[in-house]
Design a protein around this motif. Structure first.
Motif, PDB file in Angstrom:
ATOM      1  N   VAL A 195      15.253  68.657  41.589  1.00  0.00           N
ATOM      2  CA  VAL A 195      16.496  68.102  41.044  1.00  0.00           C
ATOM      3  C   VAL A 195      17.308  67.444  42.145  1.00  0.00           C
ATOM      4  CG1 VAL A 195      18.726  68.707  40.002  1.00  0.00           C
ATOM      5  CG2 VAL A 195      16.604  69.657  39.060  1.00  0.00           C
ATOM      6  N   THR A 196      17.400  68.124  43.281  1.00  0.00           N
ATOM      7  CA  THR A 196      18.133  67.564  44.413  1.00  0.00           C
ATOM      8  C   THR A 196      17.513  66.250  44.870  1.00  0.00           C
ATOM      9  OG1 THR A 196      18.846  69.754  45.152  1.00  0.00           O
ATOM     10  CG2 THR A 196      18.890  67.985  46.780  1.00  0.00           C
ATOM     11  N   SER A 199      18.214  63.506  42.186  1.00  0.00           N
ATOM     12  CA  SER A 199      19.629  63.158  42.198  1.00  0.00           C
ATOM     13  C   SER A 199      19.979  62.323  43.421  1.00  0.00           C
ATOM     14  CB  SER A 199      20.481  64.434  42.171  1.00  0.00           C
ATOM     15  OG  SER A 199      21.852  64.127  42.199  1.00  0.00           O
ATOM     16  N   LYS A 233      20.569  60.265  35.975  1.00  0.00           N
ATOM     17  CA  LYS A 233      21.225  61.359  36.682  1.00  0.00           C
ATOM     18  C   LYS A 233      21.992  62.242  35.700  1.00  0.00           C
ATOM     19  CE  LYS A 233      24.268  62.454  40.572  1.00  0.00           C
ATOM     20  NZ  LYS A 233      25.120  61.929  41.665  1.00  0.00           N
ATOM     21  N   LEU A 237      20.985  66.220  35.397  1.00  0.00           N
ATOM     22  CA  LEU A 237      21.906  67.304  35.722  1.00  0.00           C
ATOM     23  C   LEU A 237      22.274  68.125  34.501  1.00  0.00           C
ATOM     24  CD1 LEU A 237      24.233  65.705  38.432  1.00  0.00           C
ATOM     25  CD2 LEU A 237      22.085  66.966  38.686  1.00  0.00           C
ATOM     26  N   LYS A 253      27.157  73.656  38.147  1.00  0.00           N
ATOM     27  CA  LYS A 253      26.109  72.779  37.620  1.00  0.00           C
ATOM     28  C   LYS A 253      26.598  72.049  36.376  1.00  0.00           C
ATOM     29  CE  LYS A 253      22.126  75.168  39.578  1.00  0.00           C
ATOM     30  NZ  LYS A 253      20.775  75.735  39.339  1.00  0.00           N
ATOM     31  N   ALA A 256      28.948  69.330  37.570  1.00  0.00           N
ATOM     32  CA  ALA A 256      28.217  68.180  38.104  1.00  0.00           C
ATOM     33  C   ALA A 256      27.631  67.331  36.980  1.00  0.00           C
ATOM     34  CB  ALA A 256      27.109  68.653  39.043  1.00  0.00           C
ATOM     35  N   ALA A 257      27.153  67.990  35.933  1.00  0.00           N
ATOM     36  CA  ALA A 257      26.605  67.262  34.792  1.00  0.00           C
ATOM     37  C   ALA A 257      27.693  66.476  34.070  1.00  0.00           C
ATOM     38  CB  ALA A 257      25.922  68.228  33.830  1.00  0.00           C
TER      39      ALA A 257
END
Length: 552
Positions: A195-196, A199, A233, A237, A253, A256-257
């Motif tokens: 994921v990192t 992103s 993205k 997320l 999280k 961030a989403a």
């Protein structure tokens, strides 16, 4: 056979190639060329780069000849021999998966890596006639084009990795084209690390791709834009914040989403199309203000032929909506059980062909004894047929065709992503300075012209959560979301594992219909099925480096 495929010098098997469509993105490529023959001039380099687009999955009947929805509580596939039924019966294994994607996705990654490596000096490679004014102008334009395309391919590699991790969890991360002695010792990266990576890649390319292709060149529409990058993205997320991947419910999280979805909204570029049913028909499916990215195909009638009602000449039935799905469309004031499809959320009749409705120039008869009813070969088992995406009218007998485009990202999804993340991060009615609350986002979607559903009133977080889940189901039906949504929400046992329902309809001598819900099929879902198994041959070939998913 991932490692074997990764070692191939050049793999050009493109499963979903655009072709023959005027003013459509052309990602055909000459499969007879070697790398040393490809990366020699502008035309061949561009052709190879655009070829990576073909690895992005599109949903028309792509799993055993069926929509992926046929493996959810939204639909049943009429063709009993379709491979998609293995999902429903729980008969798939690490040796046999109805959706064969692992190897082809890594082929796409291999081609993306090769393109990025072999085009680092593209300005020198394509330099030809720069002595004339016309030659210099063409060179400058071609340099710009390949500069954008390099970033697009980098993004496509990230998109493919997202498609891998939503199926398999963590996977081997490969960012270079491997040689014959490489690749055997690459373990799976963790889901969070992937994921990192994805992103960060989105952040790296978002300002290096075009904001828009329409207007620059109509032949390039369908290529990646900044909105596409931000939309991926947002989806990435949201999945990462969901219960399947965020068991500790880390609020950061969700925040961030929410921010990722807000970044798309804040572009002020996209808006909801004013006709839900027509949104999925061309040209709206690739040119409207709601569409962020779609894949356009040449003219065909394959989706119609595979899904039109059996009583329509040329129709073969196919992916048929379930009563489970029909029940999720809200009833409006004055609804009457004797006329069950009237006074419902308008998206029902834009998505589902129901009994006694007019479709393709005829009255649909799904009742017992009707032209589309039980007792005929390939007739719907659920009492419904698919309408969404399909052109009407379309004469299959005379092989009439229409242009197709499969929407990969659209603004309606972004509003749903935003609403879900905002509700989990801040509750139903806290905008957190973004200017739009979770409840307002849902209501703006429901207020789309032609839908005009009543606004969701002030409710608590838990109730709004359920509203959002249902709104995603009806708004995004058959768009390849439900299968993944119920998994990331960790509710697959009660959805994918629940009996599939249909409707049995009778017509009396006075022409009055009676409706009785029936069980169509028992379904199986086991805990291990939240993730696909890594193909066992890949596990075996890795000599223990690649670890199989639990339960497989």
């Amino acid at each position: 056979m991932m490692m074997k495929r990764l070692l191939i010098i050049l793999t050009l098997v493109l499963p979903f190639v655009f072709s023959g469509c005027k003013k459509a993105l052309d990602n055909r490529i000459d499969t007879s060329l070697t790398p040393d023959q490809v990366f020699v001039n502008y035309d061949r380099i561009k052709s190879f780069g655009l070829g990576t687009y073909a690895y992005l999955p599109a949903g028309y009947n792509r799993v055993g000849g069926a929509f992926l929805a046929g493996a959810t509580d939204d639909a049943e596939e009429t063709n009993t021999s379709s491979a998609i039924q293995a999902f429903n019966f729980g008969s798939w294994t690490a040796f046999s998966n109805p959706e064969v994607t692992f190897g082809s996705f890594y082929n796409g990654i291999r081609n993306a890596n090769l393109f990025l490596e072999r085009t680092t000096n593209f300005k020198q490679i394509i330099a030809r006639d720069t002595f004339t004014v016309e030659g210099r102008q063409k060179y400058i334009r071609n340099v710009d084009d390949l500069r954008w395309l390099r970033q697009e391919v980098r993004f496509i590699r990230s998109y493919i990795y997202f498609e891998l991790i939503k199926r398999y969890g963590g996977v081997p991360l490969v960012t270079k084209s491997l040689q014959l002695d490489e690749g055997k010792d690459i373990p799976r990266s963790s889901y969070n690390d992937m994921v990192t990576f994805i992103s960060n890649e989105c952040d790296a390319v978002k300002d290096s791709v075009r904001d828009e292709w329409l207007g620059y060149s109509d032949t390039e529409t369908g290529r990646i834009t900044k909105g596409t990058v931000l939309a991926l993205k947002s989806r990435l997320l949201l999945y990462a914040a969901s219960p399947l991947n965020n068991p500790g419910n880390d609020a950061q999280k969700w925040q961030a989403a929410a921010k990722a979805a807000q970044d798309v909204i804040a572009m002020n570029k996209y808006s909801l199309f004013n006709n839900y049913q027509n949104l999925f028909l061309t040209p709206n499916s690739y040119r409207s203000t709601e569409v962020i990215l779609s894949r356009r195909y040449s003219g065909s009638n394959g989706p119609e032929r595979a899904n039109f009602p059996i009583g329509t000449p040329g129709g073969q039935s196919g992916t048929t909506p379930s009563q489970n799905l029909v029940d999720s469309y809200e009833k409006l004031a004055g609804w009457d059980a004797t006329n069950p499809y009237n006074l419902r959320d308008p998206r029902l009749n834009a998505t589902v062909v129901v009994n006694n409705s007019n479709w393709n120039g005829r009255t649909i008869q799904t009742y017992i004894g009707g032209a589309d009813g039980p007792g005929k070969e390939r007739t719907s088992k659920t009492g419904y047929y698919l309408k969404k995406f399909l052109s009407n009218p379309l004469d299959l007998v005379n092989n009439q065709t229409t242009v197709k485009a499969w929407i990969l990202f659209r603004y309606g999804e972004i509003l749903l992503n935003y609403a879900e993340a905002m509700n989990e991060a801040y509750g139903p009615d806290d905008a957190n300075g973004y200017g739009l609350t979770a409840r307002q986002a849902i209501n703006s979607l429901r207020a789309r012209p032609g839908v005009n559903m009543p606004a969701v009133v002030a409710i608590g977080q838990g109730d709004l959560r359920e509203k959002i889940k249902n709104e995603r189901r009806v708004e995004l039906a058959y768009e390849d979301h439900r299968f993944w949504d119920v998994k990331r929400w960790k509710i697959a046992e009660s959805t994918l594992g629940a009996p599939l329902l249909g409707i049995e309809i009778t017509k009396d001598a006075n022409g009055v219909f009676s409706y009785v819900t029936k069980e169509v099929e028992k379904r199986v879902f086991q805990q291990k099925m939240y993730l696909y198994p890594i193909p066992q041959i890949e596990v075996n070939k890795s000599n223990g480096v690649i670890v199989q998913n639990p339960g497989w």
